[in-house]
Design an enzyme around this catalytic site. Structure first.
Site, PDB file in Angstrom:
ATOM      1  N   ASN A   1       1.022  -1.217  -0.051  1.00  0.00           N
ATOM      2  CA  ASN A   1       0.021   0.032   0.112  1.00  0.00           C
ATOM      3  C   ASN A   1       1.063   1.330   0.018  1.00  0.00           C
ATOM      4  O   ASN A   1       1.520   1.553   1.087  1.00  0.00           O
ATOM      5  CB  ASN A   1      -0.908  -0.179   1.391  1.00  0.00           C
ATOM      6  CG  ASN A   1      -1.648   1.152   1.367  1.00  0.00           C
ATOM      7  OD1 ASN A   1      -1.851   2.086   0.615  1.00  0.00           O
ATOM      8  ND2 ASN A   1      -2.442   1.393   2.794  1.00  0.00           N
TER       9      ASN A   1
ATOM     10  N   LYS B   1       0.005   4.219  -0.431  1.00  0.00           N
ATOM     11  CA  LYS B   1      -0.609   5.466   0.095  1.00  0.00           C
ATOM     12  C   LYS B   1      -0.371   6.793  -0.531  1.00  0.00           C
ATOM     13  O   LYS B   1      -0.437   6.420  -1.652  1.00  0.00           O
ATOM     14  CB  LYS B   1      -0.141   5.705   1.839  1.00  0.00           C
ATOM     15  CG  LYS B   1      -0.305   4.221   2.558  1.00  0.00           C
ATOM     16  CD  LYS B   1       0.014   4.614   3.946  1.00  0.00           C
ATOM     17  CE  LYS B   1      -0.081   3.207   4.710  1.00  0.00           C
ATOM     18  NZ  LYS B   1       0.005   3.578   6.047  1.00  0.00           N
TER      19      LYS B   1
ATOM     20  N   HIS C   1      -9.394   1.245   4.843  1.00  0.00           N
ATOM     21  CA  HIS C   1      -8.075   1.303   5.483  1.00  0.00           C
ATOM     22  C   HIS C   1      -8.526   2.213   6.789  1.00  0.00           C
ATOM     23  O   HIS C   1      -9.220   3.140   6.565  1.00  0.00           O
ATOM     24  CB  HIS C   1      -7.349   1.904   4.773  1.00  0.00           C
ATOM     25  CG  HIS C   1      -5.724   1.966   5.219  1.00  0.00           C
ATOM     26  ND1 HIS C   1      -5.432   2.866   6.251  1.00  0.00           N
ATOM     27  CD2 HIS C   1      -4.791   0.958   5.169  1.00  0.00           C
ATOM     28  CE1 HIS C   1      -4.124   2.619   6.682  1.00  0.00           C
ATOM     29  NE2 HIS C   1      -3.779   1.433   5.910  1.00  0.00           N
TER      30      HIS C   1
ATOM     31  N   GLU D   1      -7.157   4.567   7.751  1.00  0.00           N
ATOM     32  CA  GLU D   1      -6.669   5.991   7.535  1.00  0.00           C
ATOM     33  C   GLU D   1      -7.796   6.710   7.050  1.00  0.00           C
ATOM     34  O   GLU D   1      -7.941   7.672   7.001  1.00  0.00           O
ATOM     35  CB  GLU D   1      -5.358   6.145   6.726  1.00  0.00           C
ATOM     36  CG  GLU D   1      -4.098   5.966   7.631  1.00  0.00           C
ATOM     37  CD  GLU D   1      -2.985   5.618   6.795  1.00  0.00           C
ATOM     38  OE1 GLU D   1      -2.833   5.496   5.546  1.00  0.00           O
ATOM     39  OE2 GLU D   1      -2.040   4.917   7.396  1.00  0.00           O
TER      40      GLU D   1
ATOM     41  N   GLU E   1      -5.443  -4.923  10.547  1.00  0.00           N
ATOM     42  CA  GLU E   1      -4.401  -3.689  10.778  1.00  0.00           C
ATOM     43  C   GLU E   1      -4.755  -3.285  12.079  1.00  0.00           C
ATOM     44  O   GLU E   1      -5.632  -2.233  11.900  1.00  0.00           O
ATOM     45  CB  GLU E   1      -4.362  -2.527   9.767  1.00  0.00           C
ATOM     46  CG  GLU E   1      -3.763  -3.562   8.233  1.00  0.00           C
ATOM     47  CD  GLU E   1      -3.337  -2.552   7.673  1.00  0.00           C
ATOM     48  OE1 GLU E   1      -2.449  -2.818   6.830  1.00  0.00           O
ATOM     49  OE2 GLU E   1      -4.055  -1.486   7.219  1.00  0.00           O
TER      50      GLU E   1
ATOM     51  N   GLY F   1       2.770   2.033  10.817  1.00  0.00           N
ATOM     52  CA  GLY F   1       3.481   3.197  10.675  1.00  0.00           C
ATOM     53  C   GLY F   1       4.193   3.591  12.133  1.00  0.00           C
ATOM     54  O   GLY F   1       4.957   4.425  12.101  1.00  0.00           O
TER      55      GLY F   1
ATOM     56  N   SER G   1       3.381  -2.469  10.393  1.00  0.00           N
ATOM     57  CA  SER G   1       4.724  -2.385  10.611  1.00  0.00           C
ATOM     58  C   SER G   1       5.316  -3.786  10.138  1.00  0.00           C
ATOM     59  O   SER G   1       6.390  -4.157  10.958  1.00  0.00           O
ATOM     60  CB  SER G   1       5.154  -2.077  12.012  1.00  0.00           C
ATOM     61  OG  SER G   1       4.599  -0.813  12.156  1.00  0.00           O
TER      62      SER G   1
HETATM   63  P1  PGA Z   1       2.667   0.053   7.640  1.00  0.00           P
HETATM   64  O1  PGA Z   1       1.164   0.417   7.068  1.00  0.00           O
HETATM   65  O2  PGA Z   1       3.419  -1.174   6.941  1.00  0.00           O
HETATM   66  O3  PGA Z   1       3.765   1.158   7.104  1.00  0.00           O
HETATM   67  O4  PGA Z   1       2.795  -0.166   9.203  1.00  0.00           O
HETATM   68  C1  PGA Z   1       0.547  -0.635   6.751  1.00  0.00           C
HETATM   69  C2  PGA Z   1      -0.827  -0.303   6.239  1.00  0.00           C
HETATM   70  O5  PGA Z   1      -1.082   1.028   6.677  1.00  0.00           O
HETATM   71  O6  PGA Z   1      -1.393  -0.870   5.310  1.00  0.00           O
END
Ligand code: PGA
Length: 248
Positions: free
Chosen positions: A8, A10, A92, A94, A162, A168, A207
């Protein structure tokens, strides 16, 4: 079950970033799993052209529930399929947080994705506060029930667990915590979809890096990963893909 590793990107990536995809194409371990790269909308067409005749497919990060119409700034699932996408990430955290997307909206987007022939990667996960209050299982169960519409199956949907607090941050749940949530998701999918619930891929996200991927992939009911930061460079992403080979 063949593992699914989805990257992803983003809101990252310019035309120059397509060089990473070119490198990825040549990376080893590709045959052992299914690989999806989800760049921003602007790169979907170019990247899918670039990956024609490879075993890497392209996905998007969101879609609108409607096929077309007066929705300024939005992109429909049909448009994504037309541009070459085969997957779409929906729900997601976010988007749940910054765009206030509730389960019902996520479910309507999944329906749109299915209509367009896309496979939906439906994201669920608790916040730190919800976990600390002992509500992680309940929150994930509720999101799953509300975000998975009728018509979903193992051939048009994957689930991504997640935990919001792991995205992140470099923080990763314990193996026991991942196992507990993934097995509860499996149970819920079996109750909902019968036999076919066993075949829905359940990805872990938050992560994931080359250094922890093999350990996570070895957990029961972990059928792949949704990777954010570590999917942005081919070297990091290829490290995660090759970890699949280590667990078989
Ligand atoms: P990350 O994000 O691997 O940077 O923690 C995962 C995601 O948001 O899909």
């Amino acid at each position: 079950m063949r593992k699914l590793i989805a990257g992803n990107w983003k809101m990252n990536g310019l035309a120059s970033s397509l060089a990473e995809i070119a490198v990825l194409k040549g990376a080893t371990g590709m045959a052992t799993c299914e690989i999806v790269v989800c760049p921003p909308f602007t790169l979907i067409e170019k990247s899918s052209q670039q990956l024609k005749d490879s075993n890497i497919t392209i996905g998007a990060q969101d879609c609108h529930p409607q096929t077309s119409g007066a929705y300024t700034g939005d992109v429909s699932a049909e448009m994504l399929a037309d541009a070459g996408a085969r997957y779409v990430i929906l729900g997601h955290s976010e988007r749940r947080v910054s765009h206030h997307e509730a389960d019902a909206l996520v479910a309507s987007k999944v329906v749109a994705a299915h209509k367009a022939g896309l496979t939906a990667i439906v994201c669920v996960g608790e916040t730190r506060g919800e976990r600390d209050d002992g509500r992680a299982l309940h929150v994930v169960g509720t999101q799953l029930r509300g975000s998975v519409p009728a018509g979903s199956s193992s051939s048009n949907m994957a689930i991504a667990y997640e935990p919001v607090w792991a995205i992140g941050t470099g923080l990763v749940p314990t193996i026991e915590q991942i196992e507990e949530i993934h097995s509860s998701i499996r149970k819920a999918l079996e109750e909902r979809l019968g036999e076919d619930g066993r075949n829905v891929r359940i990805l872990y996200g938050g992560s994931v890096k080359a250094a922890n991927a093999a350990e996570i992939f070895a957990v029961a009911n972990v059928d792949g990963a949704l990777v954010g930061g570590a999917s942005l460079t081919a070297a990091d992403f290829a490290g995660i893909i090759s970890a699949v080979g280590q667990v078989g």
